[in-house]
Design a protein around this motif. Structure first.
Motif, PDB file in Angstrom:
ATOM      1  N   GLN A  30      16.669 -95.646 -23.880  1.00 28.29           N
ATOM      2  CA  GLN A  30      16.881 -96.938 -24.507  1.00 28.29           C
ATOM      3  C   GLN A  30      17.499 -96.791 -25.879  1.00 28.29           C
ATOM      4  OE1 GLN A  30      13.317 -99.230 -24.929  1.00 28.29           O
ATOM      5  NE2 GLN A  30      14.357-101.023 -25.766  1.00 28.29           N
ATOM      6  N   GLN A  31      17.007 -95.806 -26.664  1.00 29.90           N
ATOM      7  CA  GLN A  31      17.573 -95.586 -27.986  1.00 29.90           C
ATOM      8  C   GLN A  31      19.019 -95.129 -27.907  1.00 29.90           C
ATOM      9  OE1 GLN A  31      14.929 -92.907 -29.998  1.00 29.90           O
ATOM     10  NE2 GLN A  31      13.384 -94.471 -30.414  1.00 29.90           N
ATOM     11  N   ASN A  61      21.116 -95.895 -25.633  1.00 30.61           N
ATOM     12  CA  ASN A  61      21.953 -96.984 -25.135  1.00 30.61           C
ATOM     13  C   ASN A  61      22.087 -98.123 -26.133  1.00 30.61           C
ATOM     14  OD1 ASN A  61      22.409 -95.677 -22.679  1.00 30.61           O
ATOM     15  ND2 ASN A  61      20.588 -96.573 -21.733  1.00 30.61           N
ATOM     16  N   GLU A  62      21.397 -98.050 -27.285  1.00 32.87           N
ATOM     17  CA  GLU A  62      21.503 -99.107 -28.277  1.00 32.87           C
ATOM     18  C   GLU A  62      22.910 -99.146 -28.857  1.00 32.87           C
ATOM     19  OE1 GLU A  62      17.319-100.084 -30.384  1.00 32.87           O
ATOM     20  OE2 GLU A  62      18.220 -98.181 -30.946  1.00 32.87           O
ATOM     21  N   ARG A  63      23.365-100.346 -29.092  1.00 35.50           N
ATOM     22  CA  ARG A  63      24.681-100.515 -29.693  1.00 35.50           C
ATOM     23  C   ARG A  63      24.632-100.193 -31.177  1.00 35.50           C
ATOM     24  NH1 ARG A  63      25.720-106.429 -26.857  1.00 35.50           N
ATOM     25  NH2 ARG A  63      26.223-105.664 -24.761  1.00 35.50           N
ATOM     26  N   SER A  64      25.731 -99.734 -31.673  1.00 36.26           N
ATOM     27  CA  SER A  64      25.817 -99.364 -33.088  1.00 36.26           C
ATOM     28  C   SER A  64      26.939-100.143 -33.752  1.00 36.26           C
ATOM     29  CB  SER A  64      26.046 -97.857 -33.235  1.00 36.26           C
ATOM     30  OG  SER A  64      27.241 -97.478 -32.590  1.00 36.26           O
ATOM     31  N   ARG A  76      22.111-101.349 -35.881  1.00 33.83           N
ATOM     32  CA  ARG A  76      21.437-101.531 -34.599  1.00 33.83           C
ATOM     33  C   ARG A  76      21.096-103.014 -34.440  1.00 33.83           C
ATOM     34  NH1 ARG A  76      23.004 -97.058 -34.395  1.00 33.83           N
ATOM     35  NH2 ARG A  76      21.968 -95.186 -33.526  1.00 33.83           N
ATOM     36  N   GLU A  77      20.921-103.432 -33.186  1.00 33.41           N
ATOM     37  CA  GLU A  77      20.538-104.813 -32.921  1.00 33.41           C
ATOM     38  C   GLU A  77      19.054-105.012 -33.239  1.00 33.41           C
ATOM     39  OE1 GLU A  77      22.991-106.529 -29.258  1.00 33.41           O
ATOM     40  OE2 GLU A  77      22.099-104.572 -28.809  1.00 33.41           O
ATOM     41  N   ASN A  88      17.171-107.305 -31.852  1.00 30.99           N
ATOM     42  CA  ASN A  88      16.566-107.484 -30.525  1.00 30.99           C
ATOM     43  C   ASN A  88      17.593-107.059 -29.488  1.00 30.99           C
ATOM     44  OD1 ASN A  88      15.228-108.248 -28.210  1.00 30.99           O
ATOM     45  ND2 ASN A  88      14.598-110.263 -28.976  1.00 30.99           N
ATOM     46  N   SER A  89      17.482-105.820 -29.033  1.00 35.32           N
ATOM     47  CA  SER A  89      18.486-105.276 -28.116  1.00 35.32           C
ATOM     48  C   SER A  89      18.448-105.919 -26.741  1.00 35.32           C
ATOM     49  CB  SER A  89      18.307-103.760 -27.988  1.00 35.32           C
ATOM     50  OG  SER A  89      17.003-103.450 -27.516  1.00 35.32           O
ATOM     51  N   THR A  90      17.353-106.596 -26.410  1.00 37.68           N
ATOM     52  CA  THR A  90      17.266-107.238 -25.086  1.00 37.68           C
ATOM     53  C   THR A  90      18.140-108.484 -25.003  1.00 37.68           C
ATOM     54  OG1 THR A  90      15.320-108.521 -25.785  1.00 37.68           O
ATOM     55  CG2 THR A  90      14.927-106.371 -24.753  1.00 37.68           C
ATOM     56  N   HIS A 138      21.178-108.732 -26.421  1.00 37.62           N
ATOM     57  CA  HIS A 138      22.584-108.306 -26.373  1.00 37.62           C
ATOM     58  C   HIS A 138      23.478-109.271 -27.152  1.00 37.62           C
ATOM     59  CE1 HIS A 138      21.428-105.354 -23.363  1.00 37.62           C
ATOM     60  NE2 HIS A 138      20.872-106.335 -22.641  1.00 37.62           N
TER      61      HIS A 138
END
Length: 278
Positions: A24-25, A27-30, A79-80, A82-84, A86
């Protein structure tokens, strides 16, 4: 047997959990600097890499203005929040009264530049204003100032500029050591000479000691290299100090003198002849 199976199942569960968190980390957007990837400068890439240690941290600050405004601002570095969702939200405002969230700035529209002891991180492309700033999109400006020995601290909001027609923004600040310039580790000429001199002395003492002990076969203090020379030199230095620092004249008599033959005098010629015979 059942306890062994239970232990194995627990280990498998935690391993799967760790792998899932790591995936998950990863795959996080930067942060994505505004413009084409080819147009990103080396300086911008270097600054984003410099900010990477802060990417796994979360920052929050609460602002209360009377009874009408009560907000919590959530911020992450590249980083986002709340990555969920998107939604690329890197700085998000939450209204504590009704739970409404507003994206102040997005990490896919990032600008970054720096000075001697600070880094400016800008997230653009936030949710649009309503009645303010001609309805343009919100923008977050985060000033990261140098503070050595601190990974990150003192995240706070300075102001919200929304009374202009255009170019409105939210201004935040925080302290971090990542914004500090690299410390100059070059040695001065005096330091280099001192280190060289100390190294030569160490080589002389150790090498001479080994030679005297293993080759010459010396024992005790004689193992010290050129022991007689240094002993004589020490005596000469002591004599020189005694001569220079003497507080009395060199010919002054000593404070105490022993009784010598010269003080006894000659034996008296007087006899006890005048005494009556016994």
């Amino acid at each position: 047997m059942s306890s062994l199976c239970h232990t194995s199942a627990v280990l498998v569960f935690f391993m799967a959990l760790a792998v899932g968190v790591g995936a998950q980390q990863s795959n996080e957007r930067s942060c994505d600097v505004i413009g084409n990837e080819s147009s990103e400068s080396q300086m911008e890439r270097a600054l984003l890499k410099k900010l990477e240690p802060l990417s796994q941290m979360r920052f929050n600050v609460t602002v209360e203005k009377g009874k009408t405004e009560n907000y919590v601002y959530h911020f992450r570095v590249c980083r986002e929040v709340n990555s969920t969702l998107h939604d690329f939200g890197g700085l998000v405002q939450t209204d504590r009264q009704n739970g409404k969230t507003t994206v102040i700035g997005r990490i896919n529209e990032t600008q970054v530049f720096n000075g001697s002891d600070w880094i400016m991180l800008i997230y653009k492309g936030g949710d649009s204003y309503g009645r303010h700033c001609s309805g343009e999109k919100r923008r977050a400006v985060i000033m990261i100032s140098c503070k050595r020995g601190v990974t990150a601290s003192s995240f706070s909001i300075i102001s919200e500029e929304r009374e202009k027609e255009q170019e409105c923004f939210y201004l935040f600040e925080m302290d971090s050591s990542v914004a500090c310039p690299a410390e100059d580790s070059h040695l001065s000429v005096g330091s280099i000479l001192l280190i060289t001199f100390a190294s030569l002395i160490a080589v002389y003492i150790i090498g001479g000691f080994l030679y005297q002990r293993l080759v010459v076969g010396a024992k005790g203090m004689e193992q010290f290299p050129h022991f007689a020379f240094w002993q004589d030199l020490g005596n000469l230095v002591a004599d020189g100090c005694d001569f220079v620092c003497r507080s009395k004249p060199r010919n002054a008599p000593a404070a105490y003198r022993g009784v010598g033959d010269d003080q006894l005098g000659e034996e008296s010629e007087e006899r006890d002849d005048h005494l009556l015979p016994m």
